[in-house]
Design a protein around this motif. Structure first.
Motif, short mmCIF file in Angstrom:
data_model
loop_
_atom_site.label_atom_id
_atom_site.label_comp_id
_atom_site.label_asym_id
_atom_site.label_seq_id
_atom_site.Cartn_x
_atom_site.Cartn_y
_atom_site.Cartn_z
N LEU A 122 0.82 -1.22 0.00
CA LEU A 122 0.00 0.00 0.00
C LEU A 122 0.85 1.26 0.00
O LEU A 122 0.48 2.28 0.59
N ASN A 123 2.02 1.19 -0.63
CA ASN A 123 2.87 2.36 -0.82
C ASN A 123 3.22 3.08 0.48
O ASN A 123 3.10 4.31 0.58
N GLY A 124 3.62 2.30 1.46
CA GLY A 124 4.11 2.90 2.71
C GLY A 124 3.06 3.08 3.78
O GLY A 124 3.39 3.46 4.92
N SER A 125 1.80 2.82 3.49
CA SER A 125 0.75 2.98 4.50
C SER A 125 0.77 1.79 5.46
O SER A 125 0.91 0.64 5.05
N ALA A 126 0.63 2.08 6.76
CA ALA A 126 0.66 1.04 7.78
C ALA A 126 -0.72 0.44 8.05
O ALA A 126 -0.86 -0.42 8.91
N GLN A 127 -1.72 0.90 7.32
CA GLN A 127 -3.04 0.32 7.47
C GLN A 127 -3.78 0.35 6.13
O GLN A 127 -3.46 1.15 5.26
N THR A 128 -4.74 -0.55 6.00
CA THR A 128 -5.50 -0.61 4.75
C THR A 128 -6.57 0.47 4.75
O THR A 128 -7.02 0.91 5.82
N PRO A 129 -6.99 0.91 3.57
CA PRO A 129 -8.13 1.84 3.51
C PRO A 129 -9.39 1.16 4.05
O PRO A 129 -9.47 -0.07 4.14
N THR A 130 -10.37 1.97 4.41
CA THR A 130 -11.64 1.42 4.87
C THR A 130 -12.31 0.64 3.75
O THR A 130 -12.41 1.12 2.61
#
Length: 321
Positions: A122-130
């Motif tokens: 997810l390109n550096g995001s530590a959580q998934t989108p809702t």
């Protein structure tokens, strides 16, 4: 009237929170009934939550599967949990390593690996989108229309209906089938089971991998119902509470289910108290620590009276006496 509505909402929310605990409790049940301690329930739930969230997200955004997306994610979590439990099985059964240490190692691995993969994917995001297509509640026709009781018992997520069926199925398998008899035998007296041609190692491998699948389904339930995404704190100790429910239920499926529902009440109170303004009178911090405080108090009062399977945690070495 407000009290009845509050009780109805509390019952419904309890079932929602307890569902994941029951899945993980059943996972721990099969593993420990076979004689393998599974401290890794937390890690397996984490892997399940991550897999369900990431697969559902890509299914709905890349494949356009719509309402089928959470089911794809849920089944994927079950498969990944089944596979992720294999290292614990190999270490505990084949190499006769300390089962607690192996489980703790798997917990650390799950936490680090899921966050790493999340950032990679997810390109550096530590959580998934809702998630747009998380599970929605199913209302049972006619029964859900009963005042108060309908909302409390007959309006729930599909995972809740699945887990209660699995509790009944697990009880039947454990106590009414040859497989269940062999499973309990290798957890109580593996040498005696081996003497009548029961393959102790195979039974324990099956049990641990089944444990991984069930615990991962519990993690997937959280990601696909209450949070609708995955982050580092999605599970936040639920695996250990499930382990406490297993011990409190004395390694029995139905008793473990009621223990999980008891702990679910403690978690549900957080949401219900906030909705009905009880937090105006009770500090919100106290409500957040309540589930964990209850867990400690229950285990302190009851764990000494719970007798685990006799060979639980003891590696089996063929030919040893």
């Amino acid at each position: 009237m407000q009290f009845l509505q509050m009780a109805s909402d509390l019952t419904n929310t309890t079932i929602v929170f307890a569902t994941a605990l029951i899945f993980a409790m059943l996972g721990g049940l099969f593993s420990e009934r076979s004689g393998v301690v599974n401290i890794a329930l937390e890690g397996l739930m984490t892997v399940g939550a991550f897999t369900a969230a990431i697969v559902t997200y890509f299914a709905e955004t890349q494949l356009g599967t719509g309402p089928l997306s959470p089911w794809i994610g849920f089944l994927s979590a079950m498969i990944v949990g089944f596979v992720f439990a294999i290292p614990h099985a190999v270490a505990s059964i084949t190499f006769r390593a300390n089962q607690v240490v192996s489980g703790v190692a798997l917990n650390f691995l799950a936490t680090g690996l899921t966050l790493y993969l999340c950032k990679i994917l997810l390109n550096g995001s530590a959580q998934t989108p809702t998630l747009k297509n998380a599970f929605a509640k199913w209302d049972i026709p006619f029964l859900s229309d009963i005042p108060f009781i309908g909302n409390a018992l007959f309006s729930g997520y599909p995972t809740s209906y699945i887990v209660f069926i699995l509790v009944a199925l697990s009880a039947f398998i454990l106590y009414k089938t040859p497989f269940g008899l062999r499973l309990r035998a290798v957890g109580e007296h593996p040498m005696a089971a081996d003497s009548v041609a029961v393959n102790v190692f195979r039974m324990r491998y099956i049990a641990v991998m089944l444990s991984g699948a069930l615990a991962a389904m519990g993690g997937a339930t959280i990601a696909l119902t209450t949070t609708s995404n995955f982050s580092h704190n999605t599970i936040s100790g639920q695996g250990f509470i499930a382990l406490a429910a297993l011990i409190f239920g004395k390694w029995r499926p139905v008793a473990g289910m009621f223990a999980a529902l008891f702990f679910g009440v403690a978690s549900a109170l957080k949401s219900v108290f906030q909705i009905y303004g009880v937090t105006n009178y009770i500090p919100v911090d106290f409500i957040y620590i309540f589930p964990y405080a209850i867990t400690i108090l229950v285990l302190a009062g009851f764990v000494g009276r719970a007798i685990a399977p006799a060979a639980n945690g003891i590696p089996y070495e063929k030919g040893n006496r």
